[in-house]
Design an enzyme around this catalytic site. Sequence first.
Site, PDB file in Angstrom:
ATOM      1  CG  HIS A 103      -2.229   0.687   1.007  1.00  0.00           C
ATOM      2  ND1 HIS A 103      -2.488   1.485  -0.082  1.00  0.00           N
ATOM      3  CD2 HIS A 103      -3.382   0.706   1.752  1.00  0.00           C
ATOM      4  CE1 HIS A 103      -3.712   1.963  -0.008  1.00  0.00           C
ATOM      5  NE2 HIS A 103      -4.276   1.500   1.080  1.00  0.00           N
ATOM      6  CG  ASP A 113      -2.894   5.133  -4.063  1.00  0.00           C
ATOM      7  OD1 ASP A 113      -2.221   5.024  -3.016  1.00  0.00           O
ATOM      8  OD2 ASP A 113      -2.775   6.075  -4.861  1.00  0.00           O
TER       9      ASP A 113
END
Length: 494
Positions: free
Chosen positions: A465, A469
């Site tokens: 992450h 995204d």
Amino acid sequence: MTEVRVPTLGESVTEATVATWFKKPGDAVAVDEMLCELETDKVTVEVPSPVAGTLGDIVAAEGETVGVDALLANITEGASAAAPAAAAAPAAAAPAAAANVDVMVPTLGESVTEATVSTWFKKVGDTVAQDEMLCELETDKVSVEVPAPAAGVLAEIIAAEGATVDATAKLAVISGGAGASAPAAATAAPAAAAPAGAQDIKDGPAAEKAMAEAGISRDAVTGTGRDGRATKADVAAAVAAVTAAPKPAASAPRAPVSADDAAREERVKMTRLRQTIAKRLKDSQNNAAMLTTYNEVDMTEVMALRKQYKDEFEKKHGARLGFMSFFTKACCHALKEVPEVNAEIDGTDIVYKNFVHMGVAAGTPTGLVVPVIRDADAMGFADIEKAIAEKGRRARDGKLSMAEMQGGTFTISNGGVYGSLMSSPILNPPQSGILGMHKIQDRPMAINGQVVIRPMMYLALSYDHRIVDGKGAVTFLVRVKEALEDPRRLLMDL
């Protein structure tokens, strides 16, 4: 006159120290006979004689620092140099013909500095043929077989099973092809000469200097150089062992076990491959901001297409048409649209890969390995199927090289072959994405207002992450789903 020069010392290494000369001026030397030993910051390098002849002058004495390609000595060529020795000791000529050959650790691969001796296929006294397998080494990633460099008799095993050896270590000694009687004469003489010879063994100047600076005694250093000489690296290892703080426990302490239960337990040491798998997976969890997103795919169209063309495909291409080529092509297609899933973090930079080196996780008897299919994005279905089949076979046989498991940019893991219905795969660092495939299972689905039975598979994308995204991760899975549910999209690049 032939010059003896400093060989290539390795990447970024520009100089070395002359540690020991094994010959003196006037000595007869044979081709490839070791003349001297050099020490660098990382390894010890032996310098062989390029020709047969007589050692003339020594230009670089012990203790001198020399650069790459510097002149070390000169050799006068010719067979006449060896003649006096032969004439002076005719009785000794026969044993001398059976020269000893060192069995060294072969090249282990980029960034691999040590290995564990897992199995010896021969024992001391056995006759061996050239290139016959002597033993097997286990590194962090692969198993490496060590062939005999010459025919003869295995005279001595220096590194026993279970021993950890570095990339320059000596594993064994072969008494050169003079028959089975050679070892007795060869081993008896060294045994008798050992007490006197031991007094002549002298560590290299770099090692002596390092011991003096560290204030460590010679008894605390295990020498890995020729004849047990200590190298600078050996001193560094000894200092690290003395100063290292106690390591924390790898896991919580075991609960008390009764004597009866203990008697029925079996304790087996983890292989180096299993230890590395454990470390890399835990490091991945600790270092990446790992998250997993899920979707499901209707496999109806892929299964129908495979059923229709599998026989014709195999007849033409000599390879079976499986599901992995569909998933590989679908992932390559999706990675073009979401390139961050095919990227990696390097410090404060993001490195985008304009190619796809697809890692395909494979279970083997010794643990999980990930061979890499290079430039999978430029390959057709047949080439992908052939590559996956060949890599999988080599993985099961333990024949994969280090190069075949490095450089992957994205990974596919198929837990469905073992019956897994749902899982969250762990990233293969430094990659930023891994796709988990699962079991195909018939389930009732609502299609156009009707409940129908369809072959469904859950997909899982684990991603970092920090670089990917949520929108990108979900988009990637949706594109994979679309390509598999309508394979014609792959042909149209849609």
